[in-house]
Design a protein around this motif. Structure first.
Motif, PDB file in Angstrom:
ATOM      1  N   TRP A   1       0.830  -1.204   0.000  1.00  0.00           N
ATOM      2  CA  TRP A   1       0.000   0.000   0.000  1.00  0.00           C
ATOM      3  C   TRP A   1       0.867   1.257   0.000  1.00  0.00           C
ATOM      4  N   TYR A   2       1.873   1.324   0.869  1.00  0.00           N
ATOM      5  CA  TYR A   2       2.717   2.521   0.947  1.00  0.00           C
ATOM      6  C   TYR A   2       3.555   2.696  -0.323  1.00  0.00           C
ATOM      7  N   GLU A   3       3.958   1.614  -0.948  1.00  0.00           N
ATOM      8  CA  GLU A   3       4.675   1.729  -2.225  1.00  0.00           C
ATOM      9  C   GLU A   3       3.745   2.248  -3.314  1.00  0.00           C
ATOM     10  N   ARG A   4       2.559   1.656  -3.432  1.00  0.00           N
ATOM     11  CA  ARG A   4       1.613   2.008  -4.497  1.00  0.00           C
ATOM     12  C   ARG A   4       1.004   3.394  -4.296  1.00  0.00           C
ATOM     13  N   VAL A   5       0.593   3.692  -3.078  1.00  0.00           N
ATOM     14  CA  VAL A   5      -0.178   4.901  -2.825  1.00  0.00           C
ATOM     15  C   VAL A   5       0.704   6.118  -2.583  1.00  0.00           C
ATOM     16  N   LEU A   6       1.810   5.951  -1.855  1.00  0.00           N
ATOM     17  CA  LEU A   6       2.644   7.101  -1.513  1.00  0.00           C
ATOM     18  C   LEU A   6       4.043   7.054  -2.122  1.00  0.00           C
ATOM     19  N   GLY A   7       4.338   6.024  -2.923  1.00  0.00           N
ATOM     20  CA  GLY A   7       5.621   5.971  -3.622  1.00  0.00           C
ATOM     21  C   GLY A   7       6.821   5.711  -2.733  1.00  0.00           C
ATOM     22  N   MET A   8       6.607   5.168  -1.542  1.00  0.00           N
ATOM     23  CA  MET A   8       7.729   4.862  -0.659  1.00  0.00           C
ATOM     24  C   MET A   8       8.466   3.623  -1.160  1.00  0.00           C
ATOM     25  N   THR A   9       9.713   3.491  -0.737  1.00  0.00           N
ATOM     26  CA  THR A   9      10.542   2.356  -1.136  1.00  0.00           C
ATOM     27  C   THR A   9      10.758   1.444   0.056  1.00  0.00           C
ATOM     28  N   TYR A  10      10.393   0.184  -0.120  1.00  0.00           N
ATOM     29  CA  TYR A  10      10.598  -0.833   0.922  1.00  0.00           C
ATOM     30  C   TYR A  10      12.080  -1.170   0.945  1.00  0.00           C
ATOM     31  N   THR A  11      12.711  -1.009   2.110  1.00  0.00           N
ATOM     32  CA  THR A  11      14.170  -1.159   2.171  1.00  0.00           C
ATOM     33  C   THR A  11      14.662  -2.311   3.034  1.00  0.00           C
ATOM     34  N   THR A  12      13.995  -2.583   4.157  1.00  0.00           N
ATOM     35  CA  THR A  12      14.559  -3.503   5.136  1.00  0.00           C
ATOM     36  C   THR A  12      13.455  -4.213   5.892  1.00  0.00           C
ATOM     37  N   ALA A  13      13.760  -5.418   6.356  1.00  0.00           N
ATOM     38  CA  ALA A  13      12.839  -6.135   7.247  1.00  0.00           C
ATOM     39  C   ALA A  13      13.639  -6.923   8.268  1.00  0.00           C
ATOM     40  N   PHE A  14      13.099  -7.026   9.461  1.00  0.00           N
ATOM     41  CA  PHE A  14      13.617  -7.907  10.503  1.00  0.00           C
ATOM     42  C   PHE A  14      12.458  -8.772  10.956  1.00  0.00           C
ATOM     43  N   ALA A  15      12.691 -10.058  11.085  1.00  0.00           N
ATOM     44  CA  ALA A  15      11.681 -10.962  11.632  1.00  0.00           C
ATOM     45  C   ALA A  15      12.369 -11.797  12.699  1.00  0.00           C
TER      46      ALA A  15
END
Length: 179
Positions: free
Chosen positions: A25-39
């Protein structure tokens, strides 16, 4: 003791219902870039067992927005004693034309948008993400003189507010919508 020298906000973190949906949603709607994840299954700071996914999105200008998906916790809720309009995250856009273009884009995505709303020195629009977090896009419209005046009267306004709990009239022009 030395006061720390802050560089910027490293990240701001909120809870989400579904990390993958939130990232998309944040990529599509606001153009943000997904950079990192921790699980992880255990919380590093406490050692408690509480599996989580922690995702990070670059929202420009060195700013990072992060979310936690917490599948073993009760369903996320809101503070029932705080109005929905208070708790929000605001992002700045360049100008009013970009604000209006963003509103059209959001509405084109099927998102309900409130505004533009005039705030004296900026205009903004409001909408909700899929997790129920209220978001704001704002553009500055004030003059250098207006910003300087507000900085000057800020201590007076806070002192008056502390005593009266009513809107101070120090920058009365701020409370008058344009004609």
């Amino acid at each position: 003791m030395t006061v720390p020298t802050l560089k910027r906000i490293h990240h701001v973190a909120y809870r989400c219902r579904d990390a993958a949906e939130t990232v998309a949603w944040y990529e599509r709607v606001l153009g943000m870039t997904y950079t990192t994840a921790f699980a992880e299954d255990h919380v590093p700071s406490t050692g408690a067992y509480d599996p989580y996914m922690h995702v990070f999105l670059d929202c420009g200008g060195g700013n990072v927005l992060a979310f936690f998906e917490l599948p073993n916790q009760p369903e996320m809720g809101k503070d029932p004693n705080t109005p929905a309009w208070v708790q929000h995250l605001a992002f700045e856009v360049e100008n009013e034309a970009e604000l209006l273009a963003a509103k059209a884009h959001l509405e084109g995505q099927g998102i309900d948008v409130l505004g533009p709303t005039w705030h004296g020195i900026f205009k903004s629009i409001y909408f909700f993400d899929p997790n129920g977090h209220r978001l704001e896009l704002a553009c500055n419209i004030g003059t250098a003189e207006q910003y300087a005046e507000l900085k000057t009267v800020a201590p007076l306004m806070l002192a008056e507010w502390r005593q009266t709990k009513k809107a101070p009239k120090h920058a009365a022009w701020l409370h008058q919508p344009p004609e």
